[in-house]
Structure formats: C-alpha cells, structure tokens
Design a protein around this motif. Structure first.
Motif, PDB file in Angstrom:
ATOM      1  N   GLU A  86       0.827  -1.212   0.069  1.00 35.15           N
ATOM      2  CA  GLU A  86       0.113  -0.125  -0.028  1.00 35.15           C
ATOM      3  C   GLU A  86       0.934   1.254  -0.024  1.00 35.15           C
ATOM      4  O   GLU A  86       0.522   2.382  -0.385  1.00 35.15           O
ATOM      5  CB  GLU A  86      -1.005   0.029   1.242  1.00 35.15           C
ATOM      6  CG  GLU A  86      -1.961  -0.985   1.280  1.00 35.15           C
ATOM      7  CD  GLU A  86      -3.107  -1.095   2.265  1.00 35.15           C
ATOM      8  OE1 GLU A  86      -2.475  -1.068   3.491  1.00 35.15           O
ATOM      9  OE2 GLU A  86      -4.273  -0.950   1.829  1.00 35.15           O
ATOM     10  N   ALA A  87       2.057   0.924   0.810  1.00 39.72           N
ATOM     11  CA  ALA A  87       3.051   2.325   0.744  1.00 39.72           C
ATOM     12  C   ALA A  87       4.479   1.557   0.628  1.00 39.72           C
ATOM     13  O   ALA A  87       4.450   0.526   1.265  1.00 39.72           O
ATOM     14  CB  ALA A  87       2.618   3.150   1.741  1.00 39.72           C
ATOM     15  N   ARG A  89       7.988   0.875   2.116  1.00 45.98           N
ATOM     16  CA  ARG A  89       8.364   0.386   3.314  1.00 45.98           C
ATOM     17  C   ARG A  89       9.776   0.672   3.568  1.00 45.98           C
ATOM     18  O   ARG A  89      10.512  -0.127   2.718  1.00 45.98           O
ATOM     19  CB  ARG A  89       7.915  -1.187   3.646  1.00 45.98           C
ATOM     20  CG  ARG A  89       7.391  -1.492   4.889  1.00 45.98           C
ATOM     21  CD  ARG A  89       7.387  -2.855   5.005  1.00 45.98           C
ATOM     22  NE  ARG A  89       5.929  -3.226   4.845  1.00 45.98           N
ATOM     23  CZ  ARG A  89       5.447  -4.550   4.359  1.00 45.98           C
ATOM     24  NH1 ARG A  89       6.434  -5.485   4.169  1.00 45.98           N
ATOM     25  NH2 ARG A  89       4.159  -4.830   4.309  1.00 45.98           N
ATOM     26  N   LEU A 166       2.801   6.706  -1.963  1.00 43.90           N
ATOM     27  CA  LEU A 166       1.756   5.835  -1.687  1.00 43.90           C
ATOM     28  C   LEU A 166       1.498   4.911  -3.075  1.00 43.90           C
ATOM     29  O   LEU A 166       1.733   5.794  -4.074  1.00 43.90           O
ATOM     30  CB  LEU A 166       0.360   6.237  -1.419  1.00 43.90           C
ATOM     31  CG  LEU A 166       0.293   7.322  -0.128  1.00 43.90           C
ATOM     32  CD1 LEU A 166      -0.984   7.902   0.131  1.00 43.90           C
ATOM     33  CD2 LEU A 166       0.364   6.067   1.123  1.00 43.90           C
ATOM     34  N   ARG A 168      -1.442   1.964  -4.349  1.00 45.99           N
ATOM     35  CA  ARG A 168      -2.847   1.965  -3.984  1.00 45.99           C
ATOM     36  C   ARG A 168      -3.388   0.985  -2.663  1.00 45.99           C
ATOM     37  O   ARG A 168      -2.786   0.231  -2.291  1.00 45.99           O
ATOM     38  CB  ARG A 168      -3.757   1.219  -5.445  1.00 45.99           C
ATOM     39  CG  ARG A 168      -3.656   1.952  -6.453  1.00 45.99           C
ATOM     40  CD  ARG A 168      -4.345   0.999  -7.575  1.00 45.99           C
ATOM     41  NE  ARG A 168      -5.814   0.779  -7.400  1.00 45.99           N
ATOM     42  CZ  ARG A 168      -6.479   0.090  -8.160  1.00 45.99           C
ATOM     43  NH1 ARG A 168      -6.106  -0.292  -9.459  1.00 45.99           N
ATOM     44  NH2 ARG A 168      -7.717   0.192  -7.963  1.00 45.99           N
ATOM     45  N   PRO A 169      -4.449   1.727  -2.097  1.00 46.53           N
ATOM     46  CA  PRO A 169      -4.785   0.888  -0.786  1.00 46.53           C
ATOM     47  C   PRO A 169      -5.322  -0.649  -1.463  1.00 46.53           C
ATOM     48  O   PRO A 169      -5.941  -0.627  -2.389  1.00 46.53           O
ATOM     49  CB  PRO A 169      -5.773   1.656  -0.142  1.00 46.53           C
ATOM     50  CG  PRO A 169      -6.447   2.466  -1.355  1.00 46.53           C
ATOM     51  CD  PRO A 169      -5.232   2.693  -2.310  1.00 46.53           C
ATOM     52  N   TYR A 170      -5.328  -1.582  -0.381  1.00 45.24           N
ATOM     53  CA  TYR A 170      -5.854  -2.915  -0.630  1.00 45.24           C
ATOM     54  C   TYR A 170      -7.414  -2.728  -0.636  1.00 45.24           C
ATOM     55  O   TYR A 170      -7.880  -2.056   0.310  1.00 45.24           O
ATOM     56  CB  TYR A 170      -5.520  -3.909   0.348  1.00 45.24           C
ATOM     57  CG  TYR A 170      -3.931  -4.188   0.269  1.00 45.24           C
ATOM     58  CD1 TYR A 170      -3.294  -4.248  -1.045  1.00 45.24           C
ATOM     59  CD2 TYR A 170      -3.160  -4.233   1.348  1.00 45.24           C
ATOM     60  CE1 TYR A 170      -1.900  -4.460  -1.070  1.00 45.24           C
ATOM     61  CE2 TYR A 170      -1.813  -4.311   1.362  1.00 45.24           C
ATOM     62  CZ  TYR A 170      -1.223  -4.584   0.009  1.00 45.24           C
ATOM     63  OH  TYR A 170       0.297  -4.796   0.001  1.00 45.24           O
ATOM     64  N   PRO A 172     -10.841  -3.425   1.036  1.00 43.92           N
ATOM     65  CA  PRO A 172     -11.165  -4.053   2.304  1.00 43.92           C
ATOM     66  C   PRO A 172     -11.692  -5.481   2.188  1.00 43.92           C
ATOM     67  O   PRO A 172     -12.061  -5.984   1.365  1.00 43.92           O
ATOM     68  CB  PRO A 172     -12.515  -2.981   2.775  1.00 43.92           C
ATOM     69  CG  PRO A 172     -12.863  -2.513   1.379  1.00 43.92           C
ATOM     70  CD  PRO A 172     -11.781  -2.328   0.259  1.00 43.92           C
ATOM     71  N   ARG A 247      -5.478 -12.597   1.840  1.00 44.47           N
ATOM     72  CA  ARG A 247      -4.905 -11.571   2.696  1.00 44.47           C
ATOM     73  C   ARG A 247      -4.956 -12.370   4.153  1.00 44.47           C
ATOM     74  O   ARG A 247      -5.901 -13.255   4.342  1.00 44.47           O
ATOM     75  CB  ARG A 247      -6.029 -10.517   2.937  1.00 44.47           C
ATOM     76  CG  ARG A 247      -6.114  -9.554   1.795  1.00 44.47           C
ATOM     77  CD  ARG A 247      -4.956  -8.793   1.469  1.00 44.47           C
ATOM     78  NE  ARG A 247      -4.517  -8.002   2.500  1.00 44.47           N
ATOM     79  CZ  ARG A 247      -5.204  -6.808   2.826  1.00 44.47           C
ATOM     80  NH1 ARG A 247      -6.012  -6.345   2.203  1.00 44.47           N
ATOM     81  NH2 ARG A 247      -4.748  -6.247   3.793  1.00 44.47           N
ATOM     82  N   ASN A 261       2.274  -8.644   6.068  1.00 40.47           N
ATOM     83  CA  ASN A 261       0.867  -7.773   5.646  1.00 40.47           C
ATOM     84  C   ASN A 261       0.959  -7.450   4.298  1.00 40.47           C
ATOM     85  O   ASN A 261       1.564  -6.372   3.900  1.00 40.47           O
ATOM     86  CB  ASN A 261       0.566  -6.580   6.643  1.00 40.47           C
ATOM     87  CG  ASN A 261      -0.814  -6.005   6.379  1.00 40.47           C
ATOM     88  OD1 ASN A 261      -1.787  -6.656   5.981  1.00 40.47           O
ATOM     89  ND2 ASN A 261      -0.844  -4.744   6.891  1.00 40.47           N
ATOM     90  N   ARG A 263      -0.716  -8.469   0.047  1.00 43.33           N
ATOM     91  CA  ARG A 263      -1.384  -9.450  -0.864  1.00 43.33           C
ATOM     92  C   ARG A 263      -0.399 -10.697  -1.127  1.00 43.33           C
ATOM     93  O   ARG A 263       0.723 -10.424  -1.796  1.00 43.33           O
ATOM     94  CB  ARG A 263      -1.809  -8.757  -2.210  1.00 43.33           C
ATOM     95  CG  ARG A 263      -3.082  -8.035  -2.164  1.00 43.33           C
ATOM     96  CD  ARG A 263      -3.116  -7.152  -3.582  1.00 43.33           C
ATOM     97  NE  ARG A 263      -3.365  -8.277  -4.422  1.00 43.33           N
ATOM     98  CZ  ARG A 263      -4.734  -8.496  -5.174  1.00 43.33           C
ATOM     99  NH1 ARG A 263      -5.733  -7.847  -4.352  1.00 43.33           N
ATOM    100  NH2 ARG A 263      -4.877  -9.380  -5.879  1.00 43.33           N
TER     101      ARG A 263
END
Ligand SMILES: [Cu+2]
Length: 323
Positions: A86-87, A89, A166, A168-170, A172, A247, A261, A263
């Motif tokens: 998502e970002a 690290r 950033l 893309r967010p995973y 939910p 997940r 944490n 995909r």
C-alpha cells in the motif's frame, strides 16, 4: 535488476551439481549463488536501483541485510510476493522464504565512489532441513554470509526516478462474503509430506474426472476463510497457493506481522503454527469456453514451496467450479 538466490552443492571431485534424491526433509547447498554465480559482485552507479529478489530455494530461507561500514543500511521495499504494497516500506532487513519475491530499491547515491556494500544473510538454517534456526543469527560481515557485493563506481549521475509516497490501498476485507471455512493441515508421515492426511497423487487428485470433486471444491465468485495449520515438529513450510492471492487475517493466533501484511501467495507456516486467510475465488478458465480444454479447466494446486517437501507429495488440488 532481477536477483535470483539459490544455494547449490557441488561434487568435490567432478565439480558437478549434486542433489540428494533421498533427502526428503530439505536440501541445503554449501555455496550461495546470485543469478547463478557464487557470491558475485555488481558494479553500481550512484543512483537508485530497483531489485527484484527471488528466492528459488530449494529449501533455504534468508534474512537479508545491506551492510556498509559495519552497520545495516536502509532499503525500500515496494512489493511483496510480486504485489505492490500500500506504501513503500523503509526496512533494514527482510526475510524471504522459498518462492517469495520482493522488490527492493537501494539508493546508491548516498555512498562514495569506490564504496563496497554487501547484501548479506543473517538467517541460519538448521542442518536437518527443518527450517531456520531461530536461536541465533549469522554474522553478516563474515565472507561466507555475504551473498552479493556492490561496487559503487563513477561520479554522481542524474536520477530522475522517485519512489512514490503511496501506492493503491488494498480492497477492504469483508468477512461476511465468506461462505465457508476450510482447514488444511500440513504433516509429515513416513518421511513424506501430507496435506489433510493425504499424499498428493497426480493421477487421482489432479485428474479431470475430479474437477467436480466436492472435497476440495470452491465456488467461483465466493470467498472463504482458509486455515493453514502445521502440526509441529519444528518444521517450517512456505505454503504457496496458486491462482488467487489472499490476505492474512491472523498469524499464529495473533496479529499479522508487518512483514507479512500484503497481498500474498506464499504463507509462512512455522512448527505448530497456523495462518488464517481470506481467499476470494473470482475467476477461472471457463469450462464452457471453446478455447480452453474443458477437461483441464478450473484445477489449481497449493503446495509447500520447500521444493523437496513439494516433490514428496505435500500438495493438494482445489477446483474452482461455477458458483
Ligand atoms: Cu514444507
């Protein structure tokens, strides 16, 4: 730049590669290779490089650190198991089990011309092939633990590349989508390896006639909770599920470690460990589509990616069928 890590063993007399067909626990080499060369070096310019790490095993895990001047230096991890995080690290070490793929960016602009950095391994493997020895760490500055040497060359160069803040967010995780909970147990029996008390048999488990096998059948466009459970013995299994990524919801009954944490398609199973996954089965080659061979549609495998365990039958087929 792809970096493929594999450990090899050579016959002392002939110099040929050696493999032990009868070692069912795991096979460890005595030489560490990167892209097929034993502990090579690479000249790097003073700019960023994006490396794609791949651990090809067959049984060796690593904990990588970037060493310079006696200390760990930062790296930027942007993918895990081939998927963007998502970002990015910022890390100073990263553990990789067999079949895991991480994209790691190293910025060499911070180092002077002539600098030598080392990508080293700190993870000690148990000699019996069960997995890592978690009791101690290797010295990253010993020659034997240095996998790859970076030699910084030349004057500073222009580097317009930027690491985004950033990605893309995973999507939910919606647990109410789950229609079924399923448990896969990973055990050792008679020196071989089983999933749910069975040795995999290609002629039976992967036969076209088993496509509608209700035992390991999942329905398209549904989600399931999968528990991967190891029944101990100190064995460590990198469990690779084909076709769909998942997940992780829980790791050994607790929170998912930051390092896992993402995909994922490889899940780390330690002795007496369990991981709880959210899996969605969104697609499969349509058995009615003319361009696919009907009898081969919808069958996928999961297996231990300690390749020696896999080859001694730690594999299972699951079939995705119309919902
Ligand atoms: Cu295994």
């Amino acid at each position: 730049m792809p970096l493929v890590f594999g450990d090899k063993r050579f016959d002392a007399v002939t110099g040929e590669l050696v493999f032990d067909q009868f070692a069912t626990d795991g096979f460890l080499g005595d030489k560490l290779t990167v892209n097929g060369k034993i502990q090579p070096y690479m000249e790097v310019e003073r700019r960023k490089y994006r490396f794609r790490f791949l651990n090809v095993g067959p049984s060796h895990f690593y904990r990588f650190v970037l060493r310079y001047d006696g200390s760990n230096r930062p790296m930027t991890q942007i993918t895990q198991n081939g998927n963007l995080l998502e970002a990015p690290r910022t890390i100073t070490q990263t553990e990789m089990w067999v079949a895991e793929r991480n994209d790691i960016i190293v910025d060499f602009s911070a180092y002077p011309e002539g600098a030598r950095l080392y990508l080293s391994n700190r993870l000690k493997m148990r000699s019996d092939g069960r997995g890592a020895d978690r009791g101690s760490l290797l010295n990253p500055d010993l020659t034997e633990n240095r996998l790859l040497e970076f030699r910084v060359v030349g004057a500073p160069v222009e580097d317009p590349s930027r690491v985004p803040l950033l990605f893309r967010p995973y999507p939910p995780v919606d647990l109410t989508e789950s229609v079924r909970e399923r448990t896969w147990t990973f055990t050792r029996r008679n020196g071989g390896w089983q999933i749910n008390d069975r040795f995999w048999d290609a002629d039976i488990d992967h036969a076209a006639s088993r496509l509608l096998n209700p035992v390991n059948q999942v329905r398209r466009n549904t989600a399931e909770i999968w528990n991967l459970v190891s029944n101990g013995g100190g064995w460590e299994h990198p469990i690779h599920i084909h076709f769909e990524e998942g997940r992780m919801l829980r790791y050994n009954g607790g929170r998912v470690p930051a390092e896992q944490n993402g995909r994922l398609d490889v899940y780390r199973l330690v002795g007496n460990g369990r991981v709880r996954l959210f899996m969605r089965f969104r697609d499969y080659p349509d058995p009615t589509a003319p361009h696919f061979h009907r009898g081969k549609s919808g069958r996928y495998v999961m297996h231990c990616h300690n390749t020696v365990h896999e080859d001694h039958a730690m594999m299972a087929t699951f079939n995705i069928v119309p919902g």
